[in-house]
Design a protein around this motif. Structure first.
Motif, PDB file in Angstrom:
ATOM      1  N   ARG A 293     -46.849  48.955  41.458  1.00  0.00           N
ATOM      2  CA  ARG A 293     -46.479  47.994  40.425  1.00  0.00           C
ATOM      3  C   ARG A 293     -47.440  46.827  40.425  1.00  0.00           C
ATOM      4  NH1 ARG A 293     -42.252  46.486  37.294  1.00  0.00           N
ATOM      5  NH2 ARG A 293     -40.999  48.223  38.062  1.00  0.00           N
ATOM      6  N   THR A 294     -47.883  46.407  39.265  1.00  0.00           N
ATOM      7  CA  THR A 294     -48.742  45.230  39.139  1.00  0.00           C
ATOM      8  C   THR A 294     -48.137  44.285  38.119  1.00  0.00           C
ATOM      9  OG1 THR A 294     -50.069  46.125  37.328  1.00  0.00           O
ATOM     10  CG2 THR A 294     -50.759  46.702  39.573  1.00  0.00           C
ATOM     11  N   GLN A 295     -48.631  43.054  38.100  1.00  0.00           N
ATOM     12  CA  GLN A 295     -48.132  42.063  37.162  1.00  0.00           C
ATOM     13  C   GLN A 295     -48.438  42.476  35.722  1.00  0.00           C
ATOM     14  OE1 GLN A 295     -46.210  39.698  37.767  1.00  0.00           O
ATOM     15  NE2 GLN A 295     -46.353  39.365  39.968  1.00  0.00           N
ATOM     16  N   GLU A 296     -49.440  43.372  35.531  1.00  0.00           N
ATOM     17  CA  GLU A 296     -49.805  43.784  34.180  1.00  0.00           C
ATOM     18  C   GLU A 296     -48.908  44.905  33.661  1.00  0.00           C
ATOM     19  OE1 GLU A 296     -52.124  43.380  36.652  1.00  0.00           O
ATOM     20  OE2 GLU A 296     -52.607  41.378  35.895  1.00  0.00           O
ATOM     21  N   SER A 297     -48.110  45.475  34.507  1.00  0.00           N
ATOM     22  CA  SER A 297     -47.220  46.549  34.084  1.00  0.00           C
ATOM     23  C   SER A 297     -46.208  46.016  33.077  1.00  0.00           C
ATOM     24  CB  SER A 297     -46.487  47.129  35.287  1.00  0.00           C
ATOM     25  OG  SER A 297     -47.403  47.669  36.212  1.00  0.00           O
ATOM     26  N   PRO A 298     -45.722  46.874  32.168  1.00  0.00           N
ATOM     27  CA  PRO A 298     -44.702  46.426  31.217  1.00  0.00           C
ATOM     28  C   PRO A 298     -43.496  45.871  31.950  1.00  0.00           C
ATOM     29  CG  PRO A 298     -45.551  48.584  30.605  1.00  0.00           C
ATOM     30  CD  PRO A 298     -46.098  48.281  31.967  1.00  0.00           C
ATOM     31  N   ALA A 299     -42.976  44.772  31.446  1.00  0.00           N
ATOM     32  CA  ALA A 299     -41.847  44.115  32.107  1.00  0.00           C
ATOM     33  C   ALA A 299     -40.582  44.950  31.945  1.00  0.00           C
ATOM     34  CB  ALA A 299     -41.622  42.731  31.499  1.00  0.00           C
ATOM     35  N   PRO A 300     -39.727  44.962  32.962  1.00  0.00           N
ATOM     36  CA  PRO A 300     -38.441  45.650  32.824  1.00  0.00           C
ATOM     37  C   PRO A 300     -37.611  44.995  31.737  1.00  0.00           C
ATOM     38  CG  PRO A 300     -38.485  44.318  34.817  1.00  0.00           C
ATOM     39  CD  PRO A 300     -39.876  44.304  34.276  1.00  0.00           C
ATOM     40  N   GLU A 301     -36.768  45.783  31.112  1.00  0.00           N
ATOM     41  CA  GLU A 301     -36.017  45.308  29.956  1.00  0.00           C
ATOM     42  C   GLU A 301     -34.573  45.774  30.027  1.00  0.00           C
ATOM     43  OE1 GLU A 301     -36.118  45.846  25.063  1.00  0.00           O
ATOM     44  OE2 GLU A 301     -37.590  46.835  26.340  1.00  0.00           O
TER      45      GLU A 301
END
Length: 276
Positions: A49-57
């Motif tokens: 997981r990286t900060q650029e990954s799509p945010a959880p929703e």
């Protein structure tokens, strides 16, 4: 597991997650055991997981807020194991996209008069030992799971789901006692490390959900902040299904619909899809 619960509230342990308080409440998983979201403080993100990954929703549920009862097909003394209950818990995708499983456990369940007295001690005053705490001891099995929203190394709970299996008469009585307690304790102050919080409870019946159901509206006022937590509780035969929608993540309707889905799955998986 020590069987104690100092926290007086169903969702008091969620305070750590929603930012109202850090400590001061002990959770009790093995006994009285309302679900704790403390595991959200230790998320388990994927190493990739990286900060650029799509945010959880978090996604609002679309299913109906109804579920059939199972009293007519339930064997009165039947108790499912914790492992059987664990298999029924809803997947994290039920609650949204790119969410993760936090703490999950299956184990024996116990609720005694003394455990309830410890759990609600801030409402009682002194050495008071009121009859509405209920004299009975309830024993069975439970399974609990936390769904987390994790960004980077930070996680917070979205929802907590819980299943408790008891003989039918015990499940019915335990549900009544829990409601009686909250009606006797609508407002009180509870101690936390950094000060005192004001807790408020309201209980409302829910229709067309299982054999019987109710909603708990729990407000915590702390240092000028007010958080409202909803939890829906549904009895399906001898199984008590509940979902806590964490404040800021889920509203009343979301919580009821998630609980309805858990109740439908409980009836289908444990009692048979074509029955009831």
């Amino acid at each position: 597991m020590d069987g104690r619960r100092v926290a007086p509230a169903l969702a008091a342990a969620l305070v750590m997650v929603t930012g109202l308080a850090g400590c001061g409440h002990e959770t009790n998983r093995a006994g009285e055991g309302e679900a704790s979201a403390s595991a959200a403080a230790s998320p388990r993100p994927s190493p990739s997981r990286t900060q650029e990954s799509p945010a959880p929703e978090v996604v609002a549920p679309t299913g109906p807020a109804t579920a059939p009862g199972r009293d007519t097909v339930t064997r009165p003394q039947q108790v499912f194991s914790g492992k059987e209950l664990e298999k029924v818990l809803l997947p994290d995708s039920t609650f949204g996209r790119r969410l993760q499983r936090g703490d999950e456990h299956a184990m024996p369940f116990e609720s005694t008069h003394e455990q309830r007295r410890q759990r609600w001690q801030f409402c009682l005053g002194g050495d008071e030992d009121p009859a509405w705490l209920g004299p009975a001891t309830y024993r069975g099995a439970e399974a609990v799971a936390h769904t987390l929203r994790v960004i980077g190394n930070e996680g917070e709970a979205v929802a907590v789901q819980r299943l408790v299996s008891l003989p039918v008469a015990s499940a019915r009585d335990h549900m009544r006692v829990e409601q009686d307690i909250m009606r006797h304790c609508p407002s009180f102050s509870s101690d936390m490390e950094a000060g005192s919080a004001q807790e408020e409870y309201a209980v409302e019946p829910l229709e067309e959900l299982g054999d019987e159901a109710y909603l708990v509206i729990h407000k915590i006022r702390y240092e000028g902040d007010v958080r409202t937590e909803y939890s829906a509780h549904i009895r399906v035969g001898g199984v008590l299904a509940s979902v806590i929608g964490v404040a800021g993540m889920a509203d009343r309707e979301d919580t009821v619909r998630w609980a309805a889905q858990l109740a439908r799955e409980t009836g289908s998986a444990l009692y048979g899809a074509g029955q009831g």
